[in-house]
Design a protein around this motif. Structure first.
Motif, PDB file in Angstrom:
ATOM      1  N   LYS A   1       0.881  -1.166   0.000  1.00 23.80           N
ATOM      2  CA  LYS A   1       0.000   0.000   0.000  1.00 23.80           C
ATOM      3  C   LYS A   1       0.915   1.210   0.000  1.00 23.80           C
ATOM      4  O   LYS A   1       1.818   1.318   0.828  1.00 23.80           O
ATOM      5  CB  LYS A   1      -0.895   0.038   1.243  1.00 23.80           C
TER       6      LYS A   1
ATOM      7  N   ASP B   1      -2.849  -2.534  -8.976  1.00 31.31           N
ATOM      8  CA  ASP B   1      -4.260  -2.783  -8.673  1.00 31.31           C
ATOM      9  C   ASP B   1      -5.173  -1.954  -9.575  1.00 31.31           C
ATOM     10  O   ASP B   1      -4.908  -0.773  -9.822  1.00 31.31           O
ATOM     11  CB  ASP B   1      -4.532  -2.431  -7.204  1.00 31.31           C
TER      12      ASP B   1
ATOM     13  N   LEU C   1      -8.782  -2.282  -9.060  1.00 32.61           N
ATOM     14  CA  LEU C   1     -10.072  -2.132  -8.388  1.00 32.61           C
ATOM     15  C   LEU C   1     -10.128  -0.930  -7.442  1.00 32.61           C
ATOM     16  O   LEU C   1     -11.163  -0.293  -7.305  1.00 32.61           O
ATOM     17  CB  LEU C   1     -10.427  -3.402  -7.604  1.00 32.61           C
ATOM     18  N   HIS C   2      -9.037  -0.689  -6.743  1.00 29.80           N
ATOM     19  CA  HIS C   2      -8.966   0.424  -5.782  1.00 29.80           C
ATOM     20  C   HIS C   2     -10.059   0.326  -4.719  1.00 29.80           C
ATOM     21  O   HIS C   2     -10.632   1.337  -4.318  1.00 29.80           O
ATOM     22  CB  HIS C   2      -9.026   1.780  -6.493  1.00 29.80           C
ATOM     23  N   SER C   3     -10.326  -0.888  -4.261  1.00 28.14           N
ATOM     24  CA  SER C   3     -11.303  -1.061  -3.191  1.00 28.14           C
ATOM     25  C   SER C   3     -10.656  -0.738  -1.848  1.00 28.14           C
ATOM     26  O   SER C   3      -9.435  -0.562  -1.755  1.00 28.14           O
ATOM     27  CB  SER C   3     -11.837  -2.497  -3.180  1.00 28.14           C
ATOM     28  N   GLU C   4     -11.459  -0.683  -0.820  1.00 27.04           N
ATOM     29  CA  GLU C   4     -10.948  -0.362   0.508  1.00 27.04           C
ATOM     30  C   GLU C   4      -9.908  -1.373   0.973  1.00 27.04           C
ATOM     31  O   GLU C   4      -8.955  -1.032   1.650  1.00 27.04           O
ATOM     32  CB  GLU C   4     -12.107  -0.306   1.507  1.00 27.04           C
ATOM     33  N   ARG C   5     -10.067  -2.630   0.600  1.00 24.11           N
ATOM     34  CA  ARG C   5      -9.133  -3.660   1.048  1.00 24.11           C
ATOM     35  C   ARG C   5      -7.999  -3.927   0.068  1.00 24.11           C
ATOM     36  O   ARG C   5      -7.115  -4.737   0.326  1.00 24.11           O
ATOM     37  CB  ARG C   5      -9.865  -4.953   1.374  1.00 24.11           C
ATOM     38  N   SER C   6      -7.983  -3.229  -1.065  1.00 25.89           N
ATOM     39  CA  SER C   6      -6.949  -3.436  -2.080  1.00 25.89           C
ATOM     40  C   SER C   6      -5.593  -2.901  -1.623  1.00 25.89           C
ATOM     41  O   SER C   6      -5.510  -1.906  -0.908  1.00 25.89           O
ATOM     42  CB  SER C   6      -7.311  -2.694  -3.368  1.00 25.89           C
TER      43      SER C   6
END
Length: 94
Positions: free
Chosen positions: A9, A41, A43-48
């Motif tokens: 991250k 990545d 998707l760029h989701s919260e968990r990515s």
């Protein structure tokens, strides 16, 4: 064979493509690597996590040599430690 995977991250505003290039630069500078893949990545989701690194080496001895290789330590790890907020890793036999 050993597969070493790390997910990163990055800090807000850090250039993911620059980090990708630095990781991929190990291909020509760290001779024990049998394979290297780096992905960004989508998707760029919260968990990515932002960035994925996968390398393959012959055995545990080669993994230790990789971990301590001057290019990996001085260039790659130095940069990634500056730009990351978190990382997770897994190592396994293939």
């Amino acid at each position: 064979m050993i597969k070493h995977i790390v997910c990163f991250k990055l800090k807000d505003g850090e250039d993911v493509n620059k980090a990708k290039e630095i990781l991929l630069s190990m291909k020509d500078n760290v001779p024990m690597l049998k394979d290297i893949q780096v992905g960004v990545d989508i998707l760029h989701s919260e968990r990515s996590y932002d960035l994925y690194l996968s390398v393959v080496v012959d055995d545990m001895k080669a993994l230790e040599e990789y971990q301590n290789h001057p290019y990996h330590v001085d260039v790659v790890k130095t940069h990634m430690h500056k730009v990351r907020t978190a990382s997770v890793a897994v190592d396994f036999e293939i």
